[in-house]
Design an enzyme around this catalytic site. Sequence first.
Site, PDB file in Angstrom:
ATOM      1  N   THR A 305      17.051   7.035 -64.490  1.00  0.00           N
ATOM      2  CA  THR A 305      16.456   7.541 -65.731  1.00  0.00           C
ATOM      3  C   THR A 305      16.959   8.934 -66.067  1.00  0.00           C
ATOM      4  OG1 THR A 305      14.451   6.196 -65.530  1.00  0.00           O
ATOM      5  CG2 THR A 305      14.287   8.205 -66.841  1.00  0.00           C
ATOM      6  N   HIS A 421       8.330  -0.430 -65.413  1.00  0.00           N
ATOM      7  CA  HIS A 421       9.053   0.209 -64.312  1.00  0.00           C
ATOM      8  C   HIS A 421       8.816  -0.597 -63.040  1.00  0.00           C
ATOM      9  CE1 HIS A 421      10.403   3.149 -61.379  1.00  0.00           C
ATOM     10  NE2 HIS A 421      10.766   3.986 -62.333  1.00  0.00           N
ATOM     11  N   ASP A 480      17.058   2.567 -70.796  1.00  0.00           N
ATOM     12  CA  ASP A 480      17.666   3.621 -69.983  1.00  0.00           C
ATOM     13  C   ASP A 480      18.575   3.092 -68.870  1.00  0.00           C
ATOM     14  OD1 ASP A 480      15.520   2.627 -68.533  1.00  0.00           O
ATOM     15  OD2 ASP A 480      14.956   4.568 -67.687  1.00  0.00           O
TER      16      ASP A 480
END
Length: 686
Positions: A305, A421, A480
Amino acid sequence: MSDNKNRFKNIFNTTWGFFFLVIVLFCIKTYIVYQTKFTLGVKGSLQEFLLAVNPIPAALLTFGIALYFSGRLKYWLILIIDFIETTWIFANIVYYREFSDFLSMGIIKGSGNVQNNLGKSLMEIIHPTDFLVFIDIVILIALLVTKVIRVDTRPFKKYKALIITLGSLLLMWGEYGLASTDRSGLLTRSFDNNYIVKYLGLNEYAAFNAYQTQKESATRSHAKASDMDSVLKYLKHSRAKADPAYFGKLKNKNIIIIHLESFQQFLINYKVNGKEVTPNLNKFYKNNHTLSFDNFYHQVAQGKTSDAEMMLENSLYGLPQGSAMVTYGSQNTYQAAPALFDQMGYSTAAFHGDVPSFWNRDSTYKSWGYQYFFSSQYYKEKANYSVGYGLKDKIFFRDSANYLQRLPQPFYTKLITLTNHYPYILDKENVSFPATKTGDKTVDPYVQTAHYLDQAFGEFLSYLKKTGLYKDSAIVLYGDHYGISNNHRPAIAQLLHKKSVNSYDLAQFQKVPFMIHSPNLKGGIRHTYGGEIDVLPTLLHLVGDKNNNTIQFGTDLLSKKHDQTVAFRDGDFVTPKYTKVGSSVYLTKTGKEITPNKKQTEEIDSVQNHVTTELSLSDRVIYGDLLRFYTPSGFKKVDKKDFTYQYTKAMKNLADAQKNKPTSIMAENNDKSTLKDYKTDAPELK
């Protein structure tokens, strides 16, 4: 028979015997770990041989240190060294499972900035079988304690210890020479840690990485202004002029960047049991006023990230090891997007529902010029508001609106989502989508958290429309990095409806979404090849800034002169014509692996030289902090002292800004909150 048995047993009752028993056990378990815990891409008999023998030289060197000591001490030192070495292996097993890479000094040095949340997913990452790497040590201690193996207290000749040391170094030299015949420039050109471990071993990798880290520190201290010359010369010939049809189309529009955590391109229009995983994003992706890119790749390495943010806001690559934000975020000079937009009259703010120190953001964002950083300390926290790495996305977007409505317009903002995530945890009351059925427990819930993110985005988009922010803003979405690592090949094959996947498939699997939407934009799905390094120059041209003087390695995706070479951090690349992964080359359009002919080899070598040069120059900028020597015309260097993210002071600064420039949504609404317009079905808020 009994005499033979006793003689065999007596071998292990000597220092020599015990030493080599430990070496053999250690090397066997290391080889097993190589084969079962890592994906090193071993091909051919030579690579198989090197993989099997590469633990031996380093083991002889490190364990041999104990032989310089006498009596029982040398035995305990052998075991202590064994434990330290095994702990290093264990740590890499755990780290590799999540990041498909090996621990580096950069990561270890910066661990204090990222460890706050590591424990949240650590137990999900560790497998019980990982602890088997310590079993030989337990057995050895048991054999010594029960005196099945007796300690040899006789003095051990120092010259014998020296022979072990010299022999280990000779073996290392031979190993490197043999490896170099199969992989030239192994330590000088490789951007991939897998190669070093595969050919030389984990210890040699650690030593080389430590050397590189020390070298990097020295590089900064020895850097000088003239080092910028090669960078400026390169960029002079690589810049791409803006497309007149799009230049300035977003002038004075708010820029709202939504960071889609771990979100891959394959999710767009993907269905499970006939249901769309991301219906809101699909609609947005196909909107007539959305510029969507279907050949856009993430380009992150270990920094994940943080690498994505570095490229997004600086058009500088992340580092080959560690995180640039963690190691260099505080000390370096930058020409980042927040500072550029600030100096164009924009308010700038980042939103993130986690602790401000994660990835060193609270310090790095000051170096980049963010006026405000709304981190976890700005959000109301309850036990069921967070999951995994921070606030659930629906709550995060809703509560972020409270600060977004106060920002003077135009503003440049970035909102970092978190729920999608790893390890993709979501409580039952928020699960409203079926998991996939690959049988991989890591992969299967991925679509559920992605669907939740999509719902949160839909709610946020509705709020923007109700308040009028939608028509006055450009909404930028990007993924990302990958959500599913290459270690899950069988599951990836099932997701892609293939029998199996090869290196080409995995390279294409690195695509992530990139979309730019505004009501006045002529949209469409673009097939241009690009990556995160290209975002900043694209945005700057859209808002009417030519960015001719800033240091940016990407080029405008909308420019006819855009360079469609996508460089990956390990030196591999994708172009519209070729996809190169390691030593393999594929035709990008068909996925067919080729043995390049002379003309193709020249083309590929030319692209490879370009990629290597660009990555090296970007590294030079960061390692040497070269931007401290170069200030573009019209740009004012950032002074970190100008910014504070302490809640009370920052909120006072925001209140003062509203008074001095009453252009916020709240100001337009007679200083009344617009949160009544925010509708969410988040069960935690009912």
